[in-house]
Design a protein around this motif. Structure first.
Motif, PDB file in Angstrom:
ATOM      1  N   GLY A  23       0.809  -1.214   0.000  1.00 27.51           N
ATOM      2  CA  GLY A  23       0.000   0.000   0.000  1.00 27.51           C
ATOM      3  C   GLY A  23       0.844   1.266   0.000  1.00 27.51           C
ATOM      4  N   ILE A  24       1.999   1.212  -0.652  1.00 23.23           N
ATOM      5  CA  ILE A  24       2.914   2.353  -0.699  1.00 23.23           C
ATOM      6  C   ILE A  24       2.810   3.033  -2.059  1.00 23.23           C
ATOM      7  CG2 ILE A  24       5.362   3.022  -0.688  1.00 23.23           C
ATOM      8  CD1 ILE A  24       5.862   0.718   1.244  1.00 23.23           C
ATOM      9  N   ASP A  25       2.711   4.362  -2.042  1.00 21.24           N
ATOM     10  CA  ASP A  25       2.679   5.123  -3.287  1.00 21.24           C
ATOM     11  C   ASP A  25       4.057   5.040  -3.950  1.00 21.24           C
ATOM     12  OD1 ASP A  25       1.689   6.670  -5.290  1.00 21.24           O
ATOM     13  OD2 ASP A  25       1.720   8.561  -4.170  1.00 21.24           O
ATOM     14  N   TYR A  26       4.098   4.886  -5.264  1.00 20.61           N
ATOM     15  CA  TYR A  26       5.380   4.691  -5.924  1.00 20.61           C
ATOM     16  C   TYR A  26       5.406   5.351  -7.297  1.00 20.61           C
ATOM     17  CZ  TYR A  26       2.942   1.125  -8.666  1.00 20.61           C
ATOM     18  OH  TYR A  26       2.058   0.472  -9.489  1.00 20.61           O
ATOM     19  N   VAL A  27       6.614   5.506  -7.819  1.00 22.75           N
ATOM     20  CA  VAL A  27       6.834   6.017  -9.172  1.00 22.75           C
ATOM     21  C   VAL A  27       7.808   5.075  -9.873  1.00 22.75           C
ATOM     22  CG1 VAL A  27       7.872   7.848 -10.567  1.00 22.75           C
ATOM     23  CG2 VAL A  27       6.453   8.445  -8.606  1.00 22.75           C
ATOM     24  N   ILE A  28       7.406   4.538 -11.018  1.00 22.35           N
ATOM     25  CA  ILE A  28       8.328   3.747 -11.832  1.00 22.35           C
ATOM     26  C   ILE A  28       9.081   4.728 -12.728  1.00 22.35           C
ATOM     27  CG2 ILE A  28       8.561   1.991 -13.626  1.00 22.35           C
ATOM     28  CD1 ILE A  28       6.052   0.661 -12.541  1.00 22.35           C
TER      29      ILE A  28
END
Length: 371
Positions: A23-28
């Motif tokens: 449930g962690i916000d991320y950026v690829i």
């Protein structure tokens, strides 16, 4: 907190699953390109190895998309990878990129550092949630590596050229669209079914080449100029022991749980290199021996310029080549490596192996009439 990470092969698929399960916000980061390398080369010391230049470019591009935290693995032993986290910090600080660096140190004498990184990532220490996410991550890593192995086995045997590549590219594209481990596993299952339906030449006996060398350069297809795919297009089956799943299982999970690890490469390397000198030098030597024992036709070593462990391994490989009568090609890459010359060397190496194999058959035919 919006987490990002450096690219390395198909790691983005498994990392995406890990963050979604937690449930962690991320950026690829944008996929590695010439622009990525140009950014990294601009800000990283010239003598630094290629993976550092590429990955710092990944992070800067991710920061431009809103990422404020970097998650990366730690390193140990005499390899510069262990200093990457500090290099990231200093370079990003100089560029006024306010990004926090969370390093998951490999489990060992200082397992508390690993737990500290986990707590920082989760904002606490929900062991059940973390264990479940790690389980999903590990399964996806293994499944994705299996897809890759299938591709490099089927491609040199396919009858409709390009069909395997289309399936593989579609898989990597669709992996960005699905959410969570369950959907990724379903996508993997569908992709495997498609690959198994590719029409192949059942009588084909392609040359077999083992890929060894520094982990990042051998795994990341952009960095090694898609060497395994190119070999497949030449009708050559390639195999690589060093994979993301192998690293996760053997060097993190088994080490943390005190489970006996597969050290067959270490035993194979012992007559030539008796101890760990950093990086994947032991694996390079040991796996070359194992490939020779398993009947492979040749070996290609790939590593970035100035990589000390692989330079040592390269100096030892001629002895292995001589003792096991297996040709070895070493490819050293940096930001100045030209694609045309690189591919020409690979094509010449494949021709050399083919001629050697044909000569062996002719010699046997002479010794044993009717062979």
């Amino acid at each position: 907190m919006k987490v990002t990470f450096p690219h390395m092969g198909n790691l983005y698929i498994s990392a995406k699953v890990l963050f979604e399960e937690l449930g962690i916000d991320y950026v690829i980061p944008p996929f590695t390109s010439k622009k990525t390398l140009e950014i990294g080369t601009r800000y990283v010391p010239e003598c630094a190895c290629l993976p550092l230049k590429i990955t710092i470019g990944n992070l800067i591009e991710a920061q431009q998309l809103g990422a404020d935290t970097v998650l990366m693995a730690g390193g140990c032993g005499p390899c510069r990878f262990g200093y990457y986290c500090e290099m990231y910090r200093e370079i990003l600080k100089d560029l006024n990129c306010n990004m926090d660096i969370i390093t998951l140190e490999p489990p060992g004498a200082h397992i508390s550092r690993l737990l500290q990184g986990i707590r920082k990532l989760l904002g606490g220490c929900n062991l059940y949630k973390m264990a479940r996410a790690v389980k999903c991550f590990t399964r996806v890593v293994m499944e994705v590596d299996e897809i890759e192995r299938l591709v490099f086995k089927i491609k040199p045997r396919e009858l409709d050229k390009g069909g395997t590549d289309e399936i593989y590219k579609a898989f990597k594209k669709d992996a960005l669209k699905v959410k969570g481990a369950r959907q990724i596993i379903e996508l993997v299952r569908e992709t495997k079914n498609k690959l198994m339906k590719v029409k192949t030449d059942e009588k084909a006996k392609p040359l077999k080449i083992g890929i060894v060398g520094e982990i990042y350069s051998t795994i990341d297809s952009w960095t090694n100029m898609d060497i395994q795919s190119r070999l497949g297009a030449m009708g050559v089956e390639s195999h690589r022991y060093v994979t993301i799943s192998n690293w996760v299982i053997e060097h993190i999970i088994k080490k943390a749980l005190k489970i006996p690890r597969d050290l067959s490469y270490e035993h194979a390397a012992r007559p030539y290199l008796g101890k760990m000198i950093g990086g994947h030098a032991l694996e390079t030597i040991g796996n070359t021996v194992l490939y020779a024992l398993r009947g492979y036709d040749g070996i290609i070593q790939v590593y970035p310029l100035t990589c000390m462990p692989e330079i040592v391994a390269e100096s030892i490989l001629p002895a292995v080549e001589r003792n096991y009568d297996i040709p070895v090609l070493t490819l050293i890459i940096d930001e100045m490596t030209g694609e045309a010359g690189y591919i020409t060397r690979i094509e010449a190496f494949v021709d050399l192996i083919l001629r050697k194999k044909e000569k062996k058959v002719l010699d046997l035919g002479y010794i044993l009439p009717g062979y």
